[in-house]
Design a protein around this motif. Structure first.
Motif, PDB file in Angstrom:
ATOM      1  N   TYR A  95       1.160  -7.263 -16.819  1.00  0.00           N
ATOM      2  CA  TYR A  95       0.761  -8.587 -16.292  1.00  0.00           C
ATOM      3  C   TYR A  95       0.422  -8.260 -14.760  1.00  0.00           C
ATOM      4  O   TYR A  95      -0.697  -8.860 -14.255  1.00  0.00           O
ATOM      5  N   ILE A  96       1.125  -7.558 -14.086  1.00  0.00           N
ATOM      6  CA  ILE A  96       0.887  -7.353 -12.651  1.00  0.00           C
ATOM      7  C   ILE A  96      -0.474  -6.584 -12.363  1.00  0.00           C
ATOM      8  O   ILE A  96      -1.301  -6.920 -11.786  1.00  0.00           O
ATOM      9  N   GLU A  97      -0.923  -5.560 -13.394  1.00  0.00           N
ATOM     10  CA  GLU A  97      -1.907  -4.753 -13.258  1.00  0.00           C
ATOM     11  C   GLU A  97      -3.189  -5.772 -13.692  1.00  0.00           C
ATOM     12  O   GLU A  97      -4.415  -5.471 -13.002  1.00  0.00           O
ATOM     13  N   ASN A  98      -3.079  -6.868 -14.435  1.00  0.00           N
ATOM     14  CA  ASN A  98      -4.293  -7.688 -14.856  1.00  0.00           C
ATOM     15  C   ASN A  98      -4.560  -8.862 -13.528  1.00  0.00           C
ATOM     16  O   ASN A  98      -5.443  -9.558 -13.362  1.00  0.00           O
ATOM     17  N   LEU A  99      -3.415  -8.779 -12.478  1.00  0.00           N
ATOM     18  CA  LEU A  99      -3.657  -9.333 -11.353  1.00  0.00           C
ATOM     19  C   LEU A  99      -4.535  -8.523 -10.320  1.00  0.00           C
ATOM     20  O   LEU A  99      -5.148  -9.100  -9.367  1.00  0.00           O
ATOM     21  N   GLY A 100      -5.044  -7.555 -10.611  1.00  0.00           N
ATOM     22  CA  GLY A 100      -5.569  -6.479  -9.796  1.00  0.00           C
ATOM     23  C   GLY A 100      -5.020  -5.667  -8.922  1.00  0.00           C
ATOM     24  O   GLY A 100      -5.493  -5.098  -7.811  1.00  0.00           O
ATOM     25  N   ILE A 101      -3.579  -5.691  -9.189  1.00  0.00           N
ATOM     26  CA  ILE A 101      -2.494  -4.860  -8.445  1.00  0.00           C
ATOM     27  C   ILE A 101      -2.336  -3.424  -9.101  1.00  0.00           C
ATOM     28  O   ILE A 101      -2.018  -3.474 -10.206  1.00  0.00           O
ATOM     29  N   LYS A 102      -2.285  -2.279  -8.314  1.00  0.00           N
ATOM     30  CA  LYS A 102      -2.211  -0.881  -8.939  1.00  0.00           C
ATOM     31  C   LYS A 102      -0.729  -0.755  -8.613  1.00  0.00           C
ATOM     32  O   LYS A 102       0.051  -0.952  -7.515  1.00  0.00           O
ATOM     33  N   ILE A 103      -0.091  -0.441  -9.731  1.00  0.00           N
ATOM     34  CA  ILE A 103       1.502  -0.111  -9.890  1.00  0.00           C
ATOM     35  C   ILE A 103       1.905   1.230  -9.390  1.00  0.00           C
ATOM     36  O   ILE A 103       1.264   2.033 -10.199  1.00  0.00           O
ATOM     37  N   LEU A 104       2.682   1.766  -8.432  1.00  0.00           N
ATOM     38  CA  LEU A 104       3.076   2.845  -8.245  1.00  0.00           C
ATOM     39  C   LEU A 104       4.486   3.144  -8.739  1.00  0.00           C
ATOM     40  O   LEU A 104       5.582   2.399  -8.054  1.00  0.00           O
ATOM     41  N   ARG A 105       4.687   3.954  -9.638  1.00  0.00           N
ATOM     42  CA  ARG A 105       6.071   4.354 -10.165  1.00  0.00           C
ATOM     43  C   ARG A 105       6.403   5.742  -9.991  1.00  0.00           C
ATOM     44  O   ARG A 105       5.746   6.739 -10.756  1.00  0.00           O
ATOM     45  N   ASP A 106       6.953   6.245  -8.895  1.00  0.00           N
ATOM     46  CA  ASP A 106       7.197   7.729  -8.364  1.00  0.00           C
ATOM     47  C   ASP A 106       5.847   8.471  -8.507  1.00  0.00           C
ATOM     48  O   ASP A 106       5.734   9.475  -8.912  1.00  0.00           O
ATOM     49  N   GLU A 107       4.938   7.660  -7.812  1.00  0.00           N
ATOM     50  CA  GLU A 107       3.735   8.191  -7.605  1.00  0.00           C
ATOM     51  C   GLU A 107       3.280   8.227  -6.218  1.00  0.00           C
ATOM     52  O   GLU A 107       3.856   7.512  -5.268  1.00  0.00           O
ATOM     53  N   VAL A 108       2.193   9.277  -5.650  1.00  0.00           N
ATOM     54  CA  VAL A 108       2.039   9.375  -4.552  1.00  0.00           C
ATOM     55  C   VAL A 108       0.295   9.207  -4.295  1.00  0.00           C
ATOM     56  O   VAL A 108      -0.357   9.612  -5.250  1.00  0.00           O
ATOM     57  N   LEU A 109      -0.112   8.539  -3.087  1.00  0.00           N
ATOM     58  CA  LEU A 109      -1.668   8.404  -3.018  1.00  0.00           C
ATOM     59  C   LEU A 109      -1.858   8.664  -1.419  1.00  0.00           C
ATOM     60  O   LEU A 109      -0.815   8.468  -0.702  1.00  0.00           O
ATOM     61  N   THR A 110      -3.035   9.085  -1.013  1.00  0.00           N
ATOM     62  CA  THR A 110      -3.427   9.222   0.106  1.00  0.00           C
ATOM     63  C   THR A 110      -4.456   8.118   0.557  1.00  0.00           C
ATOM     64  O   THR A 110      -5.599   8.201  -0.109  1.00  0.00           O
ATOM     65  N   VAL A 111      -3.946   7.278   1.585  1.00  0.00           N
ATOM     66  CA  VAL A 111      -5.082   6.270   2.143  1.00  0.00           C
ATOM     67  C   VAL A 111      -5.214   6.506   3.523  1.00  0.00           C
ATOM     68  O   VAL A 111      -4.474   6.324   4.418  1.00  0.00           O
ATOM     69  N   ASP A 112      -6.571   6.770   3.987  1.00  0.00           N
ATOM     70  CA  ASP A 112      -7.018   6.864   5.359  1.00  0.00           C
ATOM     71  C   ASP A 112      -6.142   7.837   6.106  1.00  0.00           C
ATOM     72  O   ASP A 112      -5.857   7.825   7.317  1.00  0.00           O
ATOM     73  N   GLY A 113      -5.791   8.867   5.441  1.00  0.00           N
ATOM     74  CA  GLY A 113      -5.041   9.998   6.154  1.00  0.00           C
ATOM     75  C   GLY A 113      -3.521   9.672   6.313  1.00  0.00           C
ATOM     76  O   GLY A 113      -2.841  10.218   6.975  1.00  0.00           O
ATOM     77  N   VAL A 114      -3.232   8.828   5.451  1.00  0.00           N
ATOM     78  CA  VAL A 114      -1.765   8.591   5.172  1.00  0.00           C
ATOM     79  C   VAL A 114      -1.079   8.590   3.787  1.00  0.00           C
ATOM     80  O   VAL A 114      -1.709   8.112   2.955  1.00  0.00           O
ATOM     81  N   ASN A 115      -0.009   9.309   3.693  1.00  0.00           N
ATOM     82  CA  ASN A 115       0.529   9.276   2.291  1.00  0.00           C
ATOM     83  C   ASN A 115       1.565   8.156   2.152  1.00  0.00           C
ATOM     84  O   ASN A 115       2.065   7.496   2.913  1.00  0.00           O
ATOM     85  N   ILE A 116       1.269   7.492   0.955  1.00  0.00           N
ATOM     86  CA  ILE A 116       1.778   6.503   0.521  1.00  0.00           C
ATOM     87  C   ILE A 116       2.697   6.904  -0.716  1.00  0.00           C
ATOM     88  O   ILE A 116       2.183   7.189  -1.774  1.00  0.00           O
ATOM     89  N   ILE A 117       4.026   6.721  -0.856  1.00  0.00           N
ATOM     90  CA  ILE A 117       4.930   6.949  -1.846  1.00  0.00           C
ATOM     91  C   ILE A 117       5.316   5.675  -2.528  1.00  0.00           C
ATOM     92  O   ILE A 117       6.149   5.123  -1.979  1.00  0.00           O
ATOM     93  N   GLY A 118       5.169   5.460  -3.758  1.00  0.00           N
ATOM     94  CA  GLY A 118       5.796   4.272  -4.401  1.00  0.00           C
ATOM     95  C   GLY A 118       6.749   4.773  -5.175  1.00  0.00           C
ATOM     96  O   GLY A 118       6.538   5.467  -6.432  1.00  0.00           O
ATOM     97  N   ARG A 119       8.099   4.398  -5.055  1.00  0.00           N
ATOM     98  CA  ARG A 119       9.109   4.624  -5.744  1.00  0.00           C
ATOM     99  C   ARG A 119       9.709   3.856  -6.825  1.00  0.00           C
ATOM    100  O   ARG A 119       9.565   2.691  -6.688  1.00  0.00           O
ATOM    101  N   ASP A 120      10.135   4.163  -8.143  1.00  0.00           N
ATOM    102  CA  ASP A 120      10.497   3.611  -9.110  1.00  0.00           C
ATOM    103  C   ASP A 120      11.692   2.742  -8.634  1.00  0.00           C
ATOM    104  O   ASP A 120      12.411   3.330  -7.414  1.00  0.00           O
TER     105      ASP A 120
END
Length: 323
Positions: free
Chosen positions: A191-216
């Motif tokens: 449901y959340i992803e259908n709102l256009g939102i990316k879920i992070l569950r123990d995942e890491v991404l890099t945005v504009d030179g910043v690490n973002i860790i989304g923890r479960d």
């Protein structure tokens, strides 16, 4: 006076079995849900008002008319004030300078948590608050869990376009909280992803030179430890950790996280729960720095069940991160 106090105390105790029944009967029925939310709040504060009037009466011998006059003046004003705190999200701006990183860049982060979408959610309130957030022109929106109150099947309003209107440059990301697990984690994530939102569950991404860790969420006993997740990142870059429950702050400090963003606490929402929550967490609300780790805990974008806030307001955090 004593009889009134005893009767109200019995009504207060009746909250416990009613909340237990809520899982089955109150979540999808708007009338019953609103009844329960108001019942919990009103019973609490009539109880406290009776205590105050009892103390005042001990010294000044108030008449019944005096007590009724006070009750009918004070309570309506108090309820209006508390509902306003809930329904109108306040923008809180924070500047954070990461001294260990001096690239000369700035990232404007919009951070919200604990939206608690349900059958009781006022769509107009949510969209008005999202519009206020969008006016701040954030580069990215991060959502700290409990976007859904229980099950996406309970939600009556259509929010499919509400969150898609918020279009920051680097996107919208969310983690899950304990409430998403309670109502069925897989269907809630879909449901959340259908709102256009990316879920992070123990995942890491890099945005504009910043690490973002989304923890479960801590509900998942098999979630990854912060030390494991930081193995996947470039440690020369600043690191933001999203974790719904702030009980992980000590772990974040140990692993030298630059900024941790949490929710969950609601700042206690109303007395006496604010005092309990304050004792439970190293940071239970707002911005605090520990060693080189900056922490920010949101009081929540909306609320679960009870549409009132006394010692806090619904809030939107706008963070200007300098690094």
């Amino acid at each position: 006076m004593e009889r009134l106090f005893l009767v109200n105390f019995m009504f207060l105790l009746a909250i416990l079995p009613i909340i237990y029944l809520r899982r089955s009967y109150f979540r999808r029925n708007i009338f019953l849900g609103r009844f329960l939310g108001n019942y919990i709040f009103i019973t609490h504060y009539i109880f406290f008002l009776l205590i105050i009037l009892g103390v005042v009466n001990h010294f000044y011998n108030l008449t019944k008319f005096d007590m009724l006059t006070v009750a009918f003046i004070v309570l309506p004003i108090f309820f209006i004030f508390s509902y306003y705190n809930f329904s109108v999200a306040r923008v809180i701006r924070t500047e954070i300078h990461l001294k260990n990183h001096n690239i000369g860049k700035k990232l404007r982060i919009a951070f919200i948590s604990d939206v608690h979408l349900s059958a009781l959610t006022n769509k107009q309130n949510i969209e008005r608050s999202l519009e206020r957030m969008f006016e701040e022109e954030p580069d990215i929106l991060l959502i700290g869990g409990d976007l859904i109150d229980y099950s996406c099947r309970d939600i009556k309003s259509n929010f499919s376009n509400s969150f898609r209107r918020v279009t920051p440059q680097y996107g919208v990301y969310a983690i899950v909280g304990n409430h998403e697990y309670q109502g069925g984690i897989e269907s809630n994530i879909k449901y959340i992803e259908n709102l256009g939102i990316k879920i992070l569950r123990d995942e890491v991404l890099t945005v504009d030179g910043v690490n973002i860790i989304g923890r479960d969420d801590v509900t998942n006993k098999r979630r990854k430890k912060i030390a494991y997740l930081t193995k996947k990142i470039d440690t020369d870059l600043p690191t933001i950790l999203l974790d719904h429950n702030p009980n992980s702050i000590e772990e974040a400090i140990l692993n030298k996280i630059d900024l941790e963003l949490c929710g969950h606490t609601h700042r206690g929402q109303f007395f006496p729960y604010n005092l309990i929550v304050k004792k439970m967490y190293k940071n239970y609300h707002g911005y605090k720095k520990f060693d080189e780790t900056h922490t920010l805990v949101s009081a929540g974008f909306s609320s679960w069940l009870v549409p009132y806030r006394v010692n806090s307001t619904s809030e939107i955090n706008i963070i200007d991160l300098y690094y």
